[in-house]
Design a protein around this motif. Structure first.
Motif, mmCIF file in Angstrom:
data_model
loop_
_atom_site.group_PDB
_atom_site.id
_atom_site.type_symbol
_atom_site.label_atom_id
_atom_site.label_comp_id
_atom_site.label_asym_id
_atom_site.label_seq_id
_atom_site.Cartn_x
_atom_site.Cartn_y
_atom_site.Cartn_z
ATOM 1 N N THR A 224 0.891 -5.588 1.071
ATOM 2 C CA THR A 224 2.384 -5.303 1.685
ATOM 3 C C THR A 224 3.080 -6.117 2.481
ATOM 4 O O THR A 224 4.206 -5.811 2.847
ATOM 5 C CB THR A 224 2.016 -3.873 2.541
ATOM 6 O OG1 THR A 224 1.412 -4.350 3.865
ATOM 7 C CG2 THR A 224 1.171 -3.018 1.851
ATOM 8 N N GLY A 225 2.618 -7.338 2.585
ATOM 9 C CA GLY A 225 3.303 -8.094 3.453
ATOM 10 C C GLY A 225 2.974 -8.029 4.755
ATOM 11 O O GLY A 225 3.702 -8.930 5.715
ATOM 12 N N GLY A 226 2.483 -7.091 5.438
ATOM 13 C CA GLY A 226 2.246 -6.666 6.953
ATOM 14 C C GLY A 226 0.948 -6.118 7.206
ATOM 15 O O GLY A 226 0.036 -5.922 6.277
ATOM 16 N N GLY A 227 0.811 -5.809 8.405
ATOM 17 C CA GLY A 227 -0.507 -5.305 8.855
ATOM 18 C C GLY A 227 -0.614 -3.752 8.553
ATOM 19 O O GLY A 227 0.299 -2.991 8.101
ATOM 20 N N VAL A 228 -1.589 -3.243 9.175
ATOM 21 C CA VAL A 228 -1.940 -1.639 8.807
ATOM 22 C C VAL A 228 -0.991 -0.691 9.711
ATOM 23 O O VAL A 228 -0.341 0.034 9.357
ATOM 24 C CB VAL A 228 -3.347 -1.378 9.254
ATOM 25 C CG1 VAL A 228 -3.553 0.081 9.296
ATOM 26 C CG2 VAL A 228 -4.427 -1.864 8.539
ATOM 27 N N ILE A 229 -0.942 -1.187 11.055
ATOM 28 C CA ILE A 229 0.055 -0.360 12.031
ATOM 29 C C ILE A 229 1.689 -0.470 11.375
ATOM 30 O O ILE A 229 2.410 0.435 11.274
ATOM 31 C CB ILE A 229 -0.041 -0.871 13.127
ATOM 32 C CG1 ILE A 229 -1.458 -0.766 13.783
ATOM 33 C CG2 ILE A 229 0.978 -0.079 14.266
ATOM 34 C CD1 ILE A 229 -2.148 0.441 13.671
ATOM 35 N N ALA A 230 1.876 -1.888 10.896
ATOM 36 C CA ALA A 230 3.407 -2.049 10.595
ATOM 37 C C ALA A 230 3.542 -0.992 9.252
ATOM 38 O O ALA A 230 4.485 -0.473 8.939
ATOM 39 C CB ALA A 230 3.494 -3.345 10.084
ATOM 40 N N TYR A 231 2.483 -0.914 8.360
ATOM 41 C CA TYR A 231 2.643 -0.100 6.961
ATOM 42 C C TYR A 231 2.687 1.518 7.651
ATOM 43 O O TYR A 231 3.630 2.213 7.050
ATOM 44 C CB TYR A 231 1.728 -0.364 6.304
ATOM 45 C CG TYR A 231 1.753 0.355 4.883
ATOM 46 C CD1 TYR A 231 2.535 -0.024 3.667
ATOM 47 C CD2 TYR A 231 1.183 1.670 4.361
ATOM 48 C CE1 TYR A 231 2.855 0.730 2.655
ATOM 49 C CE2 TYR A 231 1.138 2.254 3.524
ATOM 50 C CZ TYR A 231 1.842 1.875 2.496
ATOM 51 O OH TYR A 231 1.993 2.343 1.273
ATOM 52 N N HIS A 232 2.050 1.705 8.419
ATOM 53 C CA HIS A 232 1.907 3.167 8.905
ATOM 54 C C HIS A 232 3.464 3.548 9.362
ATOM 55 O O HIS A 232 4.088 4.551 9.372
ATOM 56 C CB HIS A 232 1.002 3.482 10.034
ATOM 57 C CG HIS A 232 0.519 4.924 9.945
ATOM 58 N ND1 HIS A 232 -0.064 5.237 10.968
ATOM 59 C CD2 HIS A 232 0.781 6.021 8.939
ATOM 60 C CE1 HIS A 232 -0.336 6.626 10.870
ATOM 61 N NE2 HIS A 232 0.260 6.991 9.827
#
Length: 287
Positions: A224-232
């Motif tokens: 996704t290009g970002g972290g777990v929290i950013a995706y959430h």
């Protein structure tokens, strides 16, 4: 003897070179221009050898049988579900496997956007093969291009084909990054989608899918290009926009629906991402 074409039932569309030259000087098509497209079924003895490469970037998608491709002095086998991307001017050779000839869809493209999309797909001389997780969407797009160019090569059709070819190239670039069905990454994404109305920590999520927090975080960054929290957070804000657009829920209730029970915190987060408050966003004309 090798054959370049002439396979029973084949479909081919070739744009006249004078039309190609004109289109490469026009808006849109100068960025992505389809010059040739086709479908070769059971292409027995099909082979091409270009010692100096081709002017166009070549895309081949194998849907049955098998074959081979050589770039940079490295040979790779292609089977059903594999694709190959050969950048322009790269010496190459390819062909159907004896006794198990491939059925392929193929495309030639030129334009200023092509090189970046090839790079995004992760190919280079010696590594032209792309193993697809889901070839069907790409094949459908190639069929659409072939149908369009078989009708005519007017500027309108060429622009439409350019847009579809752009989608083909982006599908090739992103297919390998998508999580496979049932993988830990896909299960993690499903959990986040199901828990938009609450907070999910990385350790909690990693325990649910059987990975370490660092491994799961790395998978998310790659996909996704970002972290777990950013995706959430992206999922939460997408749901918030939908609720603001389609319901009469109060701003506070929208915030609670995406797990942010403090309306001021929700408004700050929303405004930081969108540049406007939730109330202003709802008042904007969108249609």
């Amino acid at each position: 003897m090798d054959r370049g074409d002439g396979f029973e039932g084949q479909r081919v569309a070739v744009v006249p070179r004078s039309v190609v030259e004109s289109a490469l000087g026009a808006p849109v098509t100068r960025r992505m221009m389809v010059t040739d497209a086709g479908w070769f079924p059971l292409a027995d003895r099909h082979a091409r050898r270009r010692a100096s490469g081709a002017r166009e970037t070549i895309v081949i998608v194998c849907v049955a049988g098998s074959g081979w491709i050589e770039t940079g002095g490295v040979a790779e086998r292609l089977a059903a579900g594999d694709a190959a991307i050969i950048p322009h001017d790269v010496p190459h050779a390819y062909g159907a496997a004896p006794g198990d000839p491939w059925t392929i869809w193929w495309l030639h493209v030129v334009g200023t956007d092509v090189a970046e999309l090839v790079s995004a797909a992760g190919v280079f001389p010696g590594r032209a093969k792309v193993t697809l997780r889901s070839p069907d969407p790409i094949v459908a797009l190639l069929d659409e291009i072939l149908l369009a160019l078989s009708r005519d090569t007017t500027s309108t059709t060429l622009i439409a084909a350019s847009g579809i070819a752009w989608r083909v190239m982006t599908e090739l670039a992103t297919d390998r990054r998508r999580p496979e069905r049932g993988t830990p990454l896909q299960r993690a994404i499903r959990v986040l989608e199901e828990r938009i109305d609450r907070r999910v920590s990385v350790p909690e999520l990693s325990a649910l899918v059987g990975l370490s927090p660092s491994h799961l975080s790395a998978l998310f960054r790659e996909a996704t290009g970002g972290g777990v929290i950013a995706y959430h957070s992206i999922l939460k804000m997408a749901r918030a926009r939908t609720l603001l657009d389609t319901t009469d829920l109060s701003i506070a209730d929208v915030g609670r629906a995406v797990g942010m029970h403090d309306p001021f915190y929700f408004s700050r987060r929303f405004s930081r991402l969108h540049g406007v408050s939730p109330r202003s966003y709802r008042a904007m004309a969108k249609f």
